[in-house]
Enzyme design. Structure first.
Site, short mmCIF file in Angstrom:
data_model
loop_
_atom_site.label_atom_id
_atom_site.label_comp_id
_atom_site.label_asym_id
_atom_site.label_seq_id
_atom_site.Cartn_x
_atom_site.Cartn_y
_atom_site.Cartn_z
N GLN A 131 -26.59 9.83 -37.66
CA GLN A 131 -25.84 9.58 -37.04
C GLN A 131 -24.66 8.84 -36.80
OE1 GLN A 131 -27.86 11.68 -33.11
NE2 GLN A 131 -29.45 10.94 -33.92
N HIS B 89 -22.59 12.48 -38.75
CA HIS B 89 -20.92 12.32 -37.74
C HIS B 89 -19.50 11.63 -38.08
CE1 HIS B 89 -23.97 13.14 -34.26
NE2 HIS B 89 -23.45 14.53 -34.77
P1 OAD Z 1 -27.64 7.08 -28.09
O1 OAD Z 1 -26.47 6.00 -27.52
O2 OAD Z 1 -27.47 7.71 -27.91
O3 OAD Z 1 -29.09 5.93 -28.90
C1 OAD Z 1 -29.28 4.63 -28.92
C2 OAD Z 1 -30.88 4.62 -28.66
O4 OAD Z 1 -31.11 3.56 -29.68
C3 OAD Z 1 -31.89 4.92 -27.61
O5 OAD Z 1 -33.04 5.48 -27.99
C4 OAD Z 1 -31.82 3.57 -27.47
O6 OAD Z 1 -33.17 2.98 -27.12
C5 OAD Z 1 -32.20 2.80 -28.88
N1 OAD Z 1 -32.22 1.22 -29.30
C6 OAD Z 1 -31.35 0.52 -28.45
N2 OAD Z 1 -31.24 -0.36 -29.00
C7 OAD Z 1 -32.51 -0.87 -30.48
C8 OAD Z 1 -32.43 -1.08 -31.22
N3 OAD Z 1 -32.52 -2.86 -31.12
N4 OAD Z 1 -33.94 -1.01 -32.16
C9 OAD Z 1 -33.55 0.46 -31.85
N5 OAD Z 1 -33.34 1.26 -31.36
C10 OAD Z 1 -33.08 0.54 -30.04
O7 OAD Z 1 -27.55 7.23 -29.60
P2 OAD Z 1 -27.36 8.07 -30.66
O8 OAD Z 1 -29.42 8.89 -30.54
O9 OAD Z 1 -26.87 7.75 -32.20
O10 OAD Z 1 -22.04 11.54 -31.80
O11 OAD Z 1 -26.48 9.28 -30.08
C11 OAD Z 1 -25.94 9.96 -31.26
C12 OAD Z 1 -24.69 10.36 -31.30
O12 OAD Z 1 -24.15 10.68 -29.47
C13 OAD Z 1 -23.74 9.99 -31.66
O13 OAD Z 1 -23.72 9.80 -32.91
C14 OAD Z 1 -22.55 9.75 -31.27
C15 OAD Z 1 -22.92 9.32 -29.61
O14 OAD Z 1 -21.73 10.22 -29.00
C16 OAD Z 1 -20.43 11.23 -31.87
O15 OAD Z 1 -19.97 10.24 -31.76
C17 OAD Z 1 -20.00 12.30 -32.07
#
Ligand code: OAD
Length: 230
Positions: A86, A104
């Protein structure tokens, strides 16, 4: 070789210094998602949207792949690895992963607002108001915004259907249709999740949770996969 499919999100790039979206201090705390990541936001204030993505693109220039990106490359020796990300950064590619599908979009590309087929590599450069495609239409970031269709989702679902092993790394699984991809993974396929926080876990699956940051979590997971699943 078994097919290992990996769904990644912003968390995998956190240790490279790129902010996630929904964690404390994440991007969606600082910015209004509807203003910077939607077609309506673009219509209302193109310059704000361009500035938001220009900043992200510049920041990406100084970021480097971390241990988690590198661990996924190491798995290619033992598995047929397919990454579905993503993320709009290019850290999987820069680490050396061969098969990366971006759901994305990609920060380092610009797209014509008049002809979506016209996509240009811009490698770290800003997009400005007045920058146009060869047909004279304004360029926009090559990003799938909220409310827009996700063109790669069909291909991604097919990949998930064909998985022998499935990893989910660093995503809150909040955003659909990406979050729904797990449902295409056949039941019985071992599922591994690496995330330091609790994530909405798919029900009724054979699941191994690694509650760690991606860097250290992936080191552990690589060992498990190579010793027990190849
Ligand atoms: P999120 O910010 O929603 O989630 C990030 C995840 O990474 C959370 O579950 C955290 O606990 C985890 N996290 C944080 N630090 C970490 C680390 N050091 N190692 C492993 N995990 C860690 O991000 P996404 O799920 O990627 O879309 O969000 C999905 C979409 O929402 C993105 O692609 C973006 C956003 O809006 C668009 O902009 C279209």
């Amino acid at each position: 070789m078994k097919k290992l499919v990996v769904l990644t999100g912003a968390g995998i790039s956190a240790e490279s210094g790129l902010k996630t979206f929904r964690d404390m201090g994440g991007l969606w705390e600082e910015y209004d998602v509807s203003e910077v990541a939607s077609p309506e936001g673009w219509e209302a204030n193109m310059e704000l949207v361009l500035r938001f993505y220009n900043d992200r693109r510049r920041q990406l220039l100084t970021a480097k792949p971390n241990d988690a990106h590198i661990a996924l490359v190491a798995l290619e020796k033992y598995f047929k690895v397919q990454i579905i990300t993503q993320n709009v950064d290019d850290l999987h590619e820069r680490a050396g992963s061969k098969n990366v599908l971006h759901l994305h979009g990609e920060l380092n590309k610009a797209q014509s607002t008049g002809d979506p087929e016209l996509i240009y590599n811009i490698k770290g450069k800003d997009i400005k108001k007045g920058d146009c495609c060869e047909k004279g239409h304004q360029l926009r970031p090559y990003i799938v915004w909220f409310g827009e269709p996700v063109p790669a989702i069909e291909e991604a679902s097919e990949i998930c259907r064909s998985a022998d092993i499935f990893l989910v790394v660093g995503t809150s699984l909040n955003v659909y249709p990406a979050a729904g991809l797990v449902n295409y993974v056949p039941s019985g396929v071992p599922l591994f999740l690496v995330d330091p926080q609790a994530v909405k876990i798919p029900q009724g699956r054979k699941l191994t949770l690694i509650r760690e940051k991606a860097g250290s979590g992936m080191q552990k997971l690589n060992k498990i996969l190579i010793e027990n699943y190849r």
